[in-house]
Design a protein around this motif. Structure first.
Motif, short mmCIF file in Angstrom:
data_model
loop_
_atom_site.label_atom_id
_atom_site.label_comp_id
_atom_site.label_asym_id
_atom_site.label_seq_id
_atom_site.Cartn_x
_atom_site.Cartn_y
_atom_site.Cartn_z
N ASN A 1 -4.22 2.20 8.31
CA ASN A 1 -3.25 2.25 7.20
C ASN A 1 -3.84 1.81 5.88
O ASN A 1 -3.15 1.80 4.87
CB ASN A 1 -2.02 1.39 7.52
CG ASN A 1 -1.04 2.10 8.43
OD1 ASN A 1 -1.23 3.26 8.77
ND2 ASN A 1 0.01 1.41 8.83
N ILE B 1 0.38 0.85 -1.86
CA ILE B 1 1.77 0.43 -2.04
C ILE B 1 1.86 -0.81 -2.93
O ILE B 1 2.79 -0.96 -3.72
CB ILE B 1 2.45 0.19 -0.67
CG1 ILE B 1 3.97 0.18 -0.83
CG2 ILE B 1 1.98 -1.10 -0.01
CD1 ILE B 1 4.72 0.17 0.51
N GLU C 1 2.24 3.96 2.80
CA GLU C 1 2.72 3.18 3.94
C GLU C 1 2.56 1.68 3.72
O GLU C 1 1.62 1.24 3.06
CB GLU C 1 1.94 3.57 5.20
CG GLU C 1 2.18 4.97 5.69
CD GLU C 1 1.35 5.31 6.91
OE1 GLU C 1 1.73 6.24 7.62
OE2 GLU C 1 0.34 4.63 7.15
N PRO C 2 3.44 0.87 4.32
CA PRO C 2 3.23 -0.57 4.33
C PRO C 2 1.88 -0.89 4.98
O PRO C 2 1.49 -0.24 5.96
CB PRO C 2 4.38 -1.10 5.21
CG PRO C 2 5.45 -0.06 5.08
CD PRO C 2 4.72 1.26 4.97
N TYR D 1 7.66 6.41 2.18
CA TYR D 1 6.51 5.58 2.55
C TYR D 1 5.55 6.42 3.39
O TYR D 1 5.44 6.25 4.60
CB TYR D 1 6.99 4.32 3.30
CG TYR D 1 7.97 3.52 2.47
CD1 TYR D 1 7.53 2.60 1.52
CD2 TYR D 1 9.34 3.72 2.60
CE1 TYR D 1 8.43 1.88 0.74
CE2 TYR D 1 10.26 3.01 1.82
CZ TYR D 1 9.79 2.09 0.89
OH TYR D 1 10.68 1.39 0.11
N ARG E 1 3.70 -0.76 -6.73
CA ARG E 1 4.74 -1.71 -7.15
C ARG E 1 4.37 -2.40 -8.45
O ARG E 1 5.23 -2.63 -9.31
CB ARG E 1 4.97 -2.72 -6.03
CG ARG E 1 5.72 -2.14 -4.83
CD ARG E 1 5.69 -3.04 -3.63
NE ARG E 1 6.51 -2.51 -2.54
CZ ARG E 1 6.35 -2.84 -1.26
NH1 ARG E 1 5.39 -3.69 -0.90
NH2 ARG E 1 7.13 -2.32 -0.33
#
Length: 325
Positions: free
Chosen positions: A71, A156, A150-151, A177, A160
């Motif tokens: 990820n 991510i 994705e988290p 996401y 933000r």
């Protein structure tokens, strides 16, 4: 059928088994956590893993290195911390936050054992939008369907930060996401207006999307971007040249550095040999020929934007190479 086993043949067989076991014991497995298969980490990780493995032109004897899809930055650091991976790629901002216990890692235990093998190349923050979505600036993302990755990804976190710099949050968009590949598919289907991606250009998923769908890149510039860079010194001004992606003009944005990190628990000798192999002639050829970002991975850049301590094995090599005092 019967077999006559002599003492000599039995001794030879035992010797071969012992030798084989010893060879296996000497073999070192070194995983490199990368990112999604449609990003830049994964292909770069594959090139490096192949080059430094024992089968490479100047690879490390007994080393089996593999690139593992993940990820992204946060997930890779977590895997290193837990011992699930020997190394991984990370954005410089995420590595700094993890080691210092700040930013994304505020209130969490510091990853004090995190160590740097090399800074690799600039990672560009992309905001990809459908050309017909009417998105000319970050502020125009308000009310739109936007994927911020994705988290567990570095993207991510930066998405933000960028939204906040322009007075927005996830509450102001309809967030998704998704990785760039699935984001591109939804954009082609008209189910997504824009997506964030932090990675080296040209990114495969964006190149593929631009070949079939009219897109734009949203600039991250102006006073908001200047303040963002001043407040977060791991960011730098970056420009995507015109026609990097089909039909898209030059665009100013920001970038962080892609870094290869590991744990202080890894052997000094092993990391020294891996670092030496990374900067060998064979790896140089593989990087130059294998990916557009490969040419930016240079020995001189390897010691820039450090942010966290070098692994002693890597530090030893860079001092011998004369690029680190």
């Amino acid at each position: 059928m019967t077999f006559n086993v002599t003492r000599r043949s039995l001794a030879v067989g035992v010797a071969l088994l012992i030798a084989g076991g010893a060879a296996f014991a000497q073999q070192a497995f070194f995983r490199i956590g990368t990112g999604g298969t449609s990003g830049t980490y994964y292909p770069i990780g594959g090139l490096i893993a192949n080059a430094i493995s024992a089968t490479g032109e100047n690879g490390v004897e007994g080393l089996v290195a593999t690139a593992v899809s993940s990820n992204g930055s946060v997930a890779n650091i977590n895997a290193i911390q837990s011992g699930a991976s020997e190394s991984g790629f990370s954005q410089s901002d995420v590595a700094y936050w993890a080691h210092s216990g700040t930013g994304l890692y505020e209130g969490k235990p510091k990853v004090e054992d995190l160590r740097l093998i090399a800074t690799l190349y600039p990672e560009t923050l992309h905001i990809v939008a459908r050309a017909d979505a009417g998105i000319k600036s970050v502020a125009d993302l308000k009310g739109k369907r936007v994927s911020i990755d994705e988290p567990g990804s570095g993207t991510i976190v930066d998405a933000r930060l960028v939204l906040a710099a322009y007075g927005l949050s996830e509450k102001d968009i309809t967030p998704e996401y998704l990785k760039p590949g699935p984001s591109g598919e939804k954009m082609r289907d008209g189910a997504l207006d824009a997506f964030f991606f932090v990675g080296g250009f040209p990114a495969g998923a964006i190149t593929e999307l631009a070949a079939s769908t009219a897109i734009t890149l949203v600039p991250v510039s102006g006073p908001e971007a200047e303040k963002l860079i001043a407040d977060n010194q791991f960011f730098a001004v970056n420009t995507v040249p015109a026609e990097t992606y089909k039909g898209v003009g030059e665009m100013q944005t920001i970038s962080v550095a892609a870094q290869w990190v590991t744990s202080a628990k890894q052997s000094d000798d092993l990391v020294y040999n891996i670092t030496k192999a990374l900067w060998s002639d064979g790896t140089r050829k593989a990087l130059d020929a294998g990916h557009a970002k490969g040419k930016l991975i240079t020995l001189e850049n390897a010691v820039s934007s450090a942010g966290i301590p070098f692994h002693p094995g890597a530090e030893k090599f860079y001092k011998e190479a004369g690029v680190l005092k």
